[in-house]
Motif scaffolding. Structure first.
Motif, mmCIF file in Angstrom:
data_model
loop_
_atom_site.group_PDB
_atom_site.id
_atom_site.type_symbol
_atom_site.label_atom_id
_atom_site.label_comp_id
_atom_site.label_asym_id
_atom_site.label_seq_id
_atom_site.Cartn_x
_atom_site.Cartn_y
_atom_site.Cartn_z
ATOM 1 N N VAL A 29 -104.914 -67.244 90.882
ATOM 2 C CA VAL A 29 -104.024 -67.260 90.525
ATOM 3 C C VAL A 29 -103.381 -67.321 89.578
ATOM 4 O O VAL A 29 -103.319 -67.626 88.580
ATOM 5 N N VAL A 30 -103.798 -65.584 89.841
ATOM 6 C CA VAL A 30 -102.264 -65.549 88.463
ATOM 7 C C VAL A 30 -100.598 -65.403 88.562
ATOM 8 O O VAL A 30 -100.205 -64.690 89.514
ATOM 9 N N THR A 31 -99.930 -66.399 87.461
ATOM 10 C CA THR A 31 -98.267 -66.334 88.006
ATOM 11 C C THR A 31 -97.699 -65.186 86.486
ATOM 12 O O THR A 31 -98.708 -64.745 85.517
ATOM 13 N N ASN A 32 -96.707 -65.323 86.611
ATOM 14 C CA ASN A 32 -95.776 -64.540 84.967
ATOM 15 C C ASN A 32 -96.088 -63.298 85.583
ATOM 16 O O ASN A 32 -96.087 -62.824 84.291
ATOM 17 N N VAL A 33 -96.830 -62.270 86.475
ATOM 18 C CA VAL A 33 -96.816 -61.125 86.384
ATOM 19 C C VAL A 33 -95.120 -60.370 86.352
ATOM 20 O O VAL A 33 -94.835 -60.344 87.478
ATOM 21 N N ARG A 34 -95.172 -59.868 85.561
ATOM 22 C CA ARG A 34 -93.823 -59.207 85.187
ATOM 23 C C ARG A 34 -93.379 -58.229 86.113
ATOM 24 O O ARG A 34 -92.406 -57.931 86.223
ATOM 25 N N ASN A 35 -94.034 -57.030 86.482
ATOM 26 C CA ASN A 35 -94.449 -56.049 87.878
ATOM 27 C C ASN A 35 -95.181 -56.344 88.585
ATOM 28 O O ASN A 35 -95.788 -56.544 88.363
ATOM 29 N N ALA A 36 -94.911 -55.009 89.696
ATOM 30 C CA ALA A 36 -95.784 -54.966 90.310
ATOM 31 C C ALA A 36 -96.138 -53.473 90.251
ATOM 32 O O ALA A 36 -97.047 -52.773 91.056
ATOM 33 N N ARG A 37 -96.243 -52.574 89.140
ATOM 34 C CA ARG A 37 -97.234 -51.693 88.541
ATOM 35 C C ARG A 37 -98.002 -51.918 87.952
ATOM 36 O O ARG A 37 -98.938 -53.013 87.738
ATOM 37 N N GLY A 38 -99.440 -51.095 88.791
ATOM 38 C CA GLY A 38 -100.721 -50.809 88.340
ATOM 39 C C GLY A 38 -101.858 -52.702 89.049
ATOM 40 O O GLY A 38 -101.314 -53.065 90.210
ATOM 41 N N VAL A 39 -102.230 -52.915 88.655
ATOM 42 C CA VAL A 39 -103.095 -53.981 88.779
ATOM 43 C C VAL A 39 -103.839 -55.025 87.891
ATOM 44 O O VAL A 39 -103.235 -54.657 86.690
ATOM 45 N N VAL A 40 -104.044 -56.215 88.672
ATOM 46 C CA VAL A 40 -104.273 -56.867 87.719
ATOM 47 C C VAL A 40 -105.726 -57.149 88.100
ATOM 48 O O VAL A 40 -106.286 -57.300 89.178
ATOM 49 N N HIS A 41 -106.333 -56.863 86.410
ATOM 50 C CA HIS A 41 -107.703 -57.965 86.622
ATOM 51 C C HIS A 41 -108.313 -58.832 85.964
ATOM 52 O O HIS A 41 -107.851 -59.631 84.962
ATOM 53 N N VAL A 42 -109.091 -59.241 86.866
ATOM 54 C CA VAL A 42 -109.718 -60.280 86.443
ATOM 55 C C VAL A 42 -111.527 -59.937 85.534
ATOM 56 O O VAL A 42 -112.337 -59.603 86.835
ATOM 57 N N ASP A 43 -111.837 -60.773 84.614
ATOM 58 C CA ASP A 43 -113.412 -61.017 84.992
ATOM 59 C C ASP A 43 -114.174 -62.231 84.096
ATOM 60 O O ASP A 43 -113.287 -62.907 84.142
ATOM 61 N N LEU A 44 -114.976 -62.579 85.584
ATOM 62 C CA LEU A 44 -115.877 -63.430 85.462
ATOM 63 C C LEU A 44 -116.981 -63.902 84.197
ATOM 64 O O LEU A 44 -117.817 -63.167 85.175
ATOM 65 N N CYS A 45 -116.322 -64.296 83.209
ATOM 66 C CA CYS A 45 -117.866 -63.979 82.470
ATOM 67 C C CYS A 45 -118.605 -65.467 82.157
ATOM 68 O O CYS A 45 -117.936 -66.996 82.341
ATOM 69 N N ARG A 46 -119.552 -65.585 81.652
ATOM 70 C CA ARG A 46 -120.726 -66.661 80.932
ATOM 71 C C ARG A 46 -119.859 -66.017 79.884
ATOM 72 O O ARG A 46 -119.713 -65.117 78.854
ATOM 73 N N GLN A 47 -120.937 -67.546 79.437
ATOM 74 C CA GLN A 47 -120.678 -67.481 77.369
ATOM 75 C C GLN A 47 -120.064 -66.163 77.026
ATOM 76 O O GLN A 47 -119.857 -66.477 75.789
ATOM 77 N N ALA A 48 -122.360 -65.648 76.411
ATOM 78 C CA ALA A 48 -122.134 -64.228 75.761
ATOM 79 C C ALA A 48 -122.257 -63.604 76.706
ATOM 80 O O ALA A 48 -121.525 -62.470 75.419
ATOM 81 N N GLU A 49 -120.729 -63.400 76.899
ATOM 82 C CA GLU A 49 -119.881 -61.978 77.563
ATOM 83 C C GLU A 49 -118.776 -61.964 77.041
ATOM 84 O O GLU A 49 -117.900 -61.395 77.427
#
Length: 148
Positions: A29-49
């Protein structure tokens, strides 16, 4: 058919696929998104990444206010999230003077951003089953992106 073979098949499937239900679904859940332009991209990373290219990722159309991104089939373990609001949909975080992001960025645990990116120890969290994580998108410059 030999009944002993029937008893072995489920065990072989378990070995090949791992224990049933081992992987989880993550809702970000990503809050404080300032507008509806484009996409919200999420990377889920291990420590090395972390702060690099991560193997587990997803994105959703940006929604002003709160955007929800889901990543399915996540193996258990320790992770950190790096999220971006790619307002112009060019698949990168645009930056300005001194590398300051022109688009929104966010990290799990709302890890602090000082004079550089956050530390792994501030962003780390565990996944052992289905989970929901909330983070706040942060912006360092005025509105950017294509005109609506």
């Amino acid at each position: 058919m030999d009944l002993r073979l029937l008893a072995v098949i489920p065990a072989l499937l378990l070995l090949a696929n791992g224990p049933a239900g081992a992987n989880a679904d993550l809702t970000v859940v990503v809050t404080n998104v300032r507008n509806a332009r484009g996409v919200v991209h999420v990377d889920l990373c291990r420590q090395a990444e972390f702060l690099k290219d991560c193997k587990l990722l997803a994105e959703a159309q940006a929604v002003a206010g709160t955007t929800i991104v889901r990543i399915t089939n996540v193996p258990p373990g320790e992770y950190g999230i790096q999220a971006t609001h790619d307002e112009n949909n060019n698949k990168k975080v645009d930056s300005g003077l001194f590398g300051i992001p022109k688009e929104g960025v966010g990290f799990s645990n709302d890890a602090p951003i000082g004079f550089g990116p956050p530390k792994w120890k501030d962003a780390i969290f565990g996944i052992a089953g289905d989970k929901t994580v909330t983070l706040k998108m942060r912006y360092f410059t005025g509105a950017r992106g294509p005109k609506p």
